[in-house]
Structure formats: C-alpha cells, structure tokens
Design an enzyme around this catalytic site. Structure first.
Site, PDB file in Angstrom:
ATOM      1  N   LYS A  25       0.902  -1.243   0.067  1.00  0.00           N
ATOM      2  CA  LYS A  25      -0.029  -0.100   0.086  1.00  0.00           C
ATOM      3  C   LYS A  25       0.889   1.173  -0.138  1.00  0.00           C
ATOM      4  O   LYS A  25       0.606   2.112  -0.756  1.00  0.00           O
ATOM      5  CB  LYS A  25      -0.691  -0.068   1.138  1.00  0.00           C
ATOM      6  CG  LYS A  25      -1.533   1.323   1.465  1.00  0.00           C
ATOM      7  CD  LYS A  25      -2.458   1.370   2.791  1.00  0.00           C
ATOM      8  CE  LYS A  25      -1.521   1.729   4.180  1.00  0.00           C
ATOM      9  NZ  LYS A  25      -1.594   3.185   4.423  1.00  0.00           N
ATOM     10  N   ASN A  26       1.943   1.246   0.708  1.00  0.00           N
ATOM     11  CA  ASN A  26       2.564   2.476   1.196  1.00  0.00           C
ATOM     12  C   ASN A  26       3.806   2.620  -0.271  1.00  0.00           C
ATOM     13  O   ASN A  26       4.313   3.730  -0.094  1.00  0.00           O
ATOM     14  CB  ASN A  26       3.354   2.546   2.507  1.00  0.00           C
ATOM     15  CG  ASN A  26       2.368   2.615   3.433  1.00  0.00           C
ATOM     16  OD1 ASN A  26       0.856   2.988   3.152  1.00  0.00           O
ATOM     17  ND2 ASN A  26       2.684   2.491   4.671  1.00  0.00           N
ATOM     18  N   CYS A 119      -5.622  12.618  12.473  1.00  0.00           N
ATOM     19  CA  CYS A 119      -6.027  11.177  12.429  1.00  0.00           C
ATOM     20  C   CYS A 119      -5.780  10.544  13.657  1.00  0.00           C
ATOM     21  O   CYS A 119      -5.165  11.171  14.683  1.00  0.00           O
ATOM     22  CB  CYS A 119      -5.151  10.507  11.122  1.00  0.00           C
ATOM     23  SG  CYS A 119      -3.746   9.616  11.668  1.00  0.00           S
ATOM     24  N   ARG A 124       0.314  14.453  12.964  1.00  0.00           N
ATOM     25  CA  ARG A 124       0.596  14.078  11.704  1.00  0.00           C
ATOM     26  C   ARG A 124       0.912  15.381  10.619  1.00  0.00           C
ATOM     27  O   ARG A 124      -0.062  15.539   9.685  1.00  0.00           O
ATOM     28  CB  ARG A 124      -0.194  12.907  10.987  1.00  0.00           C
ATOM     29  CG  ARG A 124       0.033  11.775  11.733  1.00  0.00           C
ATOM     30  CD  ARG A 124      -0.704  10.329  11.259  1.00  0.00           C
ATOM     31  NE  ARG A 124       0.030   9.960   9.879  1.00  0.00           N
ATOM     32  CZ  ARG A 124      -0.529   9.052   9.217  1.00  0.00           C
ATOM     33  NH1 ARG A 124      -1.545   8.569   9.687  1.00  0.00           N
ATOM     34  NH2 ARG A 124       0.086   8.786   8.180  1.00  0.00           N
ATOM     35  N   ASP A 307       4.304   0.642  12.031  1.00  0.00           N
ATOM     36  CA  ASP A 307       3.034  -0.119  11.421  1.00  0.00           C
ATOM     37  C   ASP A 307       3.067  -1.577  11.859  1.00  0.00           C
ATOM     38  O   ASP A 307       2.027  -2.253  11.517  1.00  0.00           O
ATOM     39  CB  ASP A 307       3.300  -0.139  10.086  1.00  0.00           C
ATOM     40  CG  ASP A 307       3.121   1.216   9.519  1.00  0.00           C
ATOM     41  OD1 ASP A 307       3.220   1.667   8.227  1.00  0.00           O
ATOM     42  OD2 ASP A 307       2.739   2.258  10.074  1.00  0.00           O
ATOM     43  N   ARG A 399      -8.930  -0.315   4.513  1.00  0.00           N
ATOM     44  CA  ARG A 399      -8.269   0.895   3.874  1.00  0.00           C
ATOM     45  C   ARG A 399      -6.710   0.070   3.487  1.00  0.00           C
ATOM     46  O   ARG A 399      -6.068   0.649   2.572  1.00  0.00           O
ATOM     47  CB  ARG A 399      -7.657   1.905   4.889  1.00  0.00           C
ATOM     48  CG  ARG A 399      -8.808   2.640   5.212  1.00  0.00           C
ATOM     49  CD  ARG A 399      -8.737   3.879   5.968  1.00  0.00           C
ATOM     50  NE  ARG A 399      -7.653   4.795   5.246  1.00  0.00           N
ATOM     51  CZ  ARG A 399      -6.924   5.782   5.800  1.00  0.00           C
ATOM     52  NH1 ARG A 399      -7.332   6.257   7.147  1.00  0.00           N
ATOM     53  NH2 ARG A 399      -5.898   6.271   5.267  1.00  0.00           N
TER      54      ARG A 399
HETATM   55  C1  EPZ Z   1       3.939   7.080   6.471  1.00  0.00           C
HETATM   56  O1  EPZ Z   1       3.320   8.031   7.240  1.00  0.00           O
HETATM   57  C2  EPZ Z   1       3.080   5.759   6.330  1.00  0.00           C
HETATM   58  N1  EPZ Z   1       1.938   6.085   5.305  1.00  0.00           N
HETATM   59  C3  EPZ Z   1       2.440   5.193   7.769  1.00  0.00           C
HETATM   60  O2  EPZ Z   1       1.807   4.173   7.484  1.00  0.00           O
HETATM   61  C4  EPZ Z   1       3.750   5.033   8.574  1.00  0.00           C
HETATM   62  O3  EPZ Z   1       3.428   4.586   9.931  1.00  0.00           O
HETATM   63  C5  EPZ Z   1       4.807   6.309   8.762  1.00  0.00           C
HETATM   64  O4  EPZ Z   1       5.127   6.536   7.387  1.00  0.00           O
HETATM   65  C6  EPZ Z   1       5.947   5.862   9.431  1.00  0.00           C
HETATM   66  O5  EPZ Z   1       6.704   4.819   9.081  1.00  0.00           O
HETATM   67  C7  EPZ Z   1       2.152   6.137   4.004  1.00  0.00           C
HETATM   68  O6  EPZ Z   1       3.289   5.834   3.669  1.00  0.00           O
HETATM   69  C8  EPZ Z   1       1.133   6.601   3.262  1.00  0.00           C
HETATM   70  P1  EPZ Z   1       6.140  10.341   8.706  1.00  0.00           P
HETATM   71  P2  EPZ Z   1       3.634   9.502   7.135  1.00  0.00           P
HETATM   72  O7  EPZ Z   1       5.888  11.650   7.846  1.00  0.00           O
HETATM   73  O8  EPZ Z   1       4.653   9.986   6.037  1.00  0.00           O
HETATM   74  C9  EPZ Z   1       6.114  13.761  12.208  1.00  0.00           C
HETATM   75  C10 EPZ Z   1       0.164   2.752   7.622  1.00  0.00           C
HETATM   76  O9  EPZ Z   1      -0.398   2.269   8.584  1.00  0.00           O
HETATM   77  N2  EPZ Z   1       5.972  14.680  11.142  1.00  0.00           N
HETATM   78  O10 EPZ Z   1       7.216   9.496   8.555  1.00  0.00           O
HETATM   79  O11 EPZ Z   1       2.712  10.531   7.401  1.00  0.00           O
HETATM   80  C11 EPZ Z   1       4.905  12.963  12.189  1.00  0.00           C
HETATM   81  O12 EPZ Z   1       3.969  13.553  12.761  1.00  0.00           O
HETATM   82  C12 EPZ Z   1       0.586   4.234   7.723  1.00  0.00           C
HETATM   83  O13 EPZ Z   1       0.095   2.283   6.640  1.00  0.00           O
HETATM   84  C13 EPZ Z   1       6.292  16.123  11.253  1.00  0.00           C
HETATM   85  O14 EPZ Z   1       6.107  16.630  12.428  1.00  0.00           O
HETATM   86  O15 EPZ Z   1       4.737   9.386   8.535  1.00  0.00           O
HETATM   87  C14 EPZ Z   1       5.501  11.652  12.896  1.00  0.00           C
HETATM   88  O16 EPZ Z   1       5.405  11.744  14.312  1.00  0.00           O
HETATM   89  C15 EPZ Z   1       0.027   5.009   9.061  1.00  0.00           C
HETATM   90  N3  EPZ Z   1       6.036  16.914  10.181  1.00  0.00           N
HETATM   91  C16 EPZ Z   1       6.836  11.328  12.316  1.00  0.00           C
HETATM   92  O17 EPZ Z   1       7.031  12.695  11.775  1.00  0.00           O
HETATM   93  C17 EPZ Z   1       6.077  16.504   8.912  1.00  0.00           C
HETATM   94  O18 EPZ Z   1       6.176  17.435   7.969  1.00  0.00           O
HETATM   95  C18 EPZ Z   1       7.006  10.373  11.303  1.00  0.00           C
HETATM   96  O19 EPZ Z   1       5.884  10.665  10.168  1.00  0.00           O
HETATM   97  C19 EPZ Z   1       6.085  15.184   8.689  1.00  0.00           C
HETATM   98  C20 EPZ Z   1       6.173  14.462   9.692  1.00  0.00           C
END
Ligand code: EPZ
Length: 424
Positions: A25-26, A119, A124, A307, A399
């Site tokens: 998916k990702n 969410c 996020r 995840d 999803r």
């Molecule tokens: C991706 O989400 C995945 N989704 C998530 O999978 C996964 O849990 C996550 O990466 C971590 O591996 C997709 O790839 C579609 P991040 P993402 O930006 O990119 C903070 C699932 O279950 N952050 O790596 O949104 C954020 O709050 C989903 O398949 C900021 O503060 O995660 C988090 O604490 C859930 N500012 C941390 O960084 C930003 O601009 C990591 O988030 C961006 C992120």
C-alpha cells in the site's frame, strides 16, 4: 439504510497453507501520485485492491487524469490535466493525499491541496513538506484549511527535514525530479517504499542516487516519460500474517514477499518463537507453542516499523511473560489497547510506553476498530481468543489489507464478513 460491516471470528483455529502477499500500500500510493509527473502512459502491476488506492484514484480523476483498470494492471494518463485542486472530502479520508503536492507543484507550477487534518494515531503535520518545498522556491500559503502553492520552476538545492518523514521524503523526491539543478535531500527516510518509488521515477527518466540511504541526490530533468512498473510486496501485510500465526499455531507459507526488507520483524518473530525458513521470495513459518514475550521499540527503517507495533502487541497479550513496547514515531498509536483489554488483555500504558502481562487466554467479545493497524491487531487477538469476537468498523481494515478475511479463511481461520443493516 446504511450497512456497517463487521468481521465475526471464532478463535483458536490452527492455521495452515499458503498465502500470497499483495503489493505494498505504502509504495502504491506515492507511485500512483507520481504518475502526475508525465503526460505519457503509466502501467502499474501488482497494485493492491484497497480503499486507499480507490481514494487516490478518485483524487487523480479530480485533476482530469484518465485511469483504466484490467484484472492485472492499472493504466494512467495525465495528459489532459484541467484542475490542480485536491478537495477536502477526499483528502480528509486519506492523509497520503498530500503526496499529490510535490508532483503538481513541480510539473504545473501550482497546487491547492486541502490540509489532511488529524488522524487517530496523531497530529501528523506536514510542516516539513512545506518548509523544504519553500526552500526549493515554492510560494506556499495555508488559507482556509488549504495548502496553496505556486512556483515558477523549482530550484534544486540542499534540503534537510527536521525529522525523518516517509511521505515528506517522497513528496520532496518527486518535486526534485523536475526541478532545475541538483537537490540533496538529507535526513531522508530509507523505507523500502521510498526505494520502490525511486526505482519507478528512474524508469520514467528521473536521475536519482542514494535512495534507501539518508542522503538522496536528485538531478532535475526537463521531462519525465511513461513507464511500466510492478509494485513491490507489502512487508507490513506479510508481518501481520506472521503475527497471526505467532498468536495461534500451525504452519503457513507466505509467497511473493521480499525477506530482505523484513529483517527487524523476522528477528522479533523468531524471538517470539516462530520457526522461519527464508527463501528468496517466500517465507515458511511454523508455530507450535505459546509465544515468548518480545520487547518492541519502534523506529524508522531499518528498525522495527511502527506499522507493526499493534500486531506485535496482540501477540504479546497471550505470551508466556511480560513485555515492554515503546512507540517512538506517533504520539497516539495505542488506540488498540482499550479494545484488546475488552478481550481480556492485561496492558498498562505510560505515555508512549506500554507494559503487557501475558494472560493464559483472551475471551471473545465485541470490539471496535479505530485505525488501520489497530484493526489488524484486533483480528490477530480474535484469532487467538476463545469463542466468538465481532469486530466493528472494519472499513479501517479495508484501507490497507486486501481481502484479509478471505486470505485468513484460506489458511483455516474461522472468520466471516457480515453486513450489519443499521437504520439511518
Ligand atoms: C508514513 O506516514 C506511512 N504512510 C505510515 O503508514 C507510517 O506509519 C509512517 O510513514 C511511519 O513509517 C504512508 O506511507 C502512506 P512520517 P507519514 O511523515 O509519512 C512527524 C500505515 O499504517 N512529522 O514518516 O505520514 C509525524 O507527526 C500508515 O500504513 C512532522 O512532524 O509519517 C510523525 O510523528 C500509518 N512533520 C513522524 O514525523 C512533517 O512534516 C513520522 O511521520 C512530517 C512528519
């Protein structure tokens, strides 16, 4: 009438047989968004049939993208884009919609994307996506809940997000492919899905090096062409099925997996007591004992994926001892805990730490899914529990998991999808 689907599970079946793992998916979500970068035809294979994939296809169609499907492929053409605005009604259902921002701004010089909103697993924010796009020359305002971006041609430069962000890395890598000059993307995420996206972009003609490391170099080009591409296997789905076996017992073989991307998960599953035979694209797993407790500390790749946290917690609820889990990526990724406790689990939460005291057995009851991986955790716990468990709100599960109950039934689980008619 509205139908609200549930899963009904009778626990304690022995699992056996083979299961094909679907495309990731990702990886599929960013790769679908990357198809916006070219007017030429994109053909994608092994795209999982998921609600999130349907959502991103609806989003692409909003821009005028032509999408057609056959049983094996999705064909995409972005040669007649007539809109660069991503509406709230789609973006609110899927945060990954923000992945259209990079492609739109770098190819069309403008984008208007609704802020994703929070969410259940955390705030996020997307501040890093915005900070780095601004550094590349984009003018970005946040107005009335929308990210409004304008730019002449983006300029390649050195960018470094404050923290490792998966979709941030993906958005910025896509934006840099058509920027003028070289971009150094430091503090980049190394997840296999980033590598899959980079390999797809390279097939389109992008010049990318260092993908899979914390420093990615992208030399901007003037044009990207079409490509055929097969999405890599979903390492999280594979890990989820292995956790299901660890929480029950039996012998299953996973097909179409890439074990090299699952080192941290395989190590923890082995610790839990799973016997694992590793092939080049398959995993044969046996489990004939009560699982050992395993301590989990989530981190960015190649560490143990956040995840996978909820799934391991479900296994730990019936382990022969106490385990400790620390969730380091998201601030609220324990929504599955109250539901697991309804099944009889003994879990204490202290901030982002949790202590799980293994109980001899869980007892089936009604529980409610709250987010994607929490749903998977409840399915695993239900498979281990005595008696019947009914899991409500399983649209969360749909999803990110393709035909989960069908795949589990093929492995001998007693699990059915029931449509519950409810008055409006
Ligand atoms: C991706 O989400 C995945 N989704 C998530 O999978 C996964 O849990 C996550 O990466 C971590 O591996 C997709 O790839 C579609 P991040 P993402 O930006 O990119 C903070 C699932 O279950 N952050 O790596 O949104 C954020 O709050 C989903 O398949 C900021 O503060 O995660 C988090 O604490 C859930 N500012 C941390 O960084 C930003 O601009 C990591 O988030 C961006 C992120």
């Amino acid at each position: 009438m509205v139908s609200n689907e549930e899963l009904h599970v009778i626990g304690q079946s022995i699992l056996h047989g083979e299961v094909y793992v679907s495309g990731a998916k990702n990886a599929a979500l960013p790769i679908l968004c990357a198809s916006l970068l070219t007017p030429e035809t994109i053909v994608l294979k092994n795209v999982p049939e998921l609600n999130d994939v349907k959502t991103v296809i609806e989003l692409l169609k909003q821009f005028g993208v032509k999408v057609s499907k056959n049983p094996k492929e999705i064909i995409i053409q972005s040669n007649d884009i007539n809109n660069t605005e991503a509406s709230y009604d789609l973006v609110k259902t899927m945060r990954a919609s923000i992945l259209v921002l990079g492609p739109l701004i770098t190819r069309f010089g403008e984008a208007k994307v609704s802020l994703p909103g929070g969410c259940s697993i955390g705030q996020r924010p997307i501040d890093q996506h915005i900070k780095c796009l601004k550094a590349m020359g984009a003018e970005i305002q946040i107005e009335h809940g929308f990210v409004i971006a304008k730019s002449k041609r983006l300029k390649g430069t050195y960018i470094k997000p404050d923290m490792i962000t998966v979709t941030g890395t993906e958005n910025l890598m896509m934006a840099a492919t058509l920027a003028k000059g070289q971009t150094i993307l430091d503090n980049a995420a190394c997840e296999p899905e980033i590598v899959d996206l980079a390999n797809f972009l390279i097939k389109m003609g992008a010049k990318i090096n260092g993908h899979g490391t914390n420093r990615i170099k992208i030399d901007g080009v003037d044009y990207l062409g079409g490509a055929d591409y097969k999405i890599s296997p979903d390492r999280i789905e594979a890990g989820t099925f292995m956790c299901a076996l660890a929480a029950t017992s039996g012998s299953i073989t996973l097909l179409d997996v890439n074990p090299l991307e699952m080192t941290a998960t395989l190590k923890k599953l082995h610790e839990a007591g799973l016997q694992i035979e590793i092939g080049n694209n398959w995993l044969k797993c046996n489990m004939y004992k009560r699982p050992n407790p395993v301590n989990i500390n989530t981190s960015e790749y190649p560490g143990l994926a956040t995840d996978m946290q909820a799934q391991f917690m479900a296994v730990n609820t019936i382990a022969n001892g106490t385990s400790f889990i620390k969730e380091n990526i998201f601030e609220n990724r324990y929504m599955h805990v109250p539901e697991l406790k309804r099944l009889g689990a003994n879990i204490i939460i202290d901030g982002n730490n949790s202590i799980i005291k293994g109980v001899n057995y869980l007892s089936g009851t009604i529980v409610k899914a709250t987010d994607l991986r929490a749903s998977a955790s409840l399915v695993i716990a239900a498979l281990a529990a005595k008696g019947e468990t009914r899991i409500e709100s399983i649209y969360h599960l749909d999803r990110g998991y393709e035909k989960m109950e069908k795949k589990l039934s093929m492995l001998g689980a007693n699990i059915k999808r029931i449509s519950k008619r409810i008055a409006e």
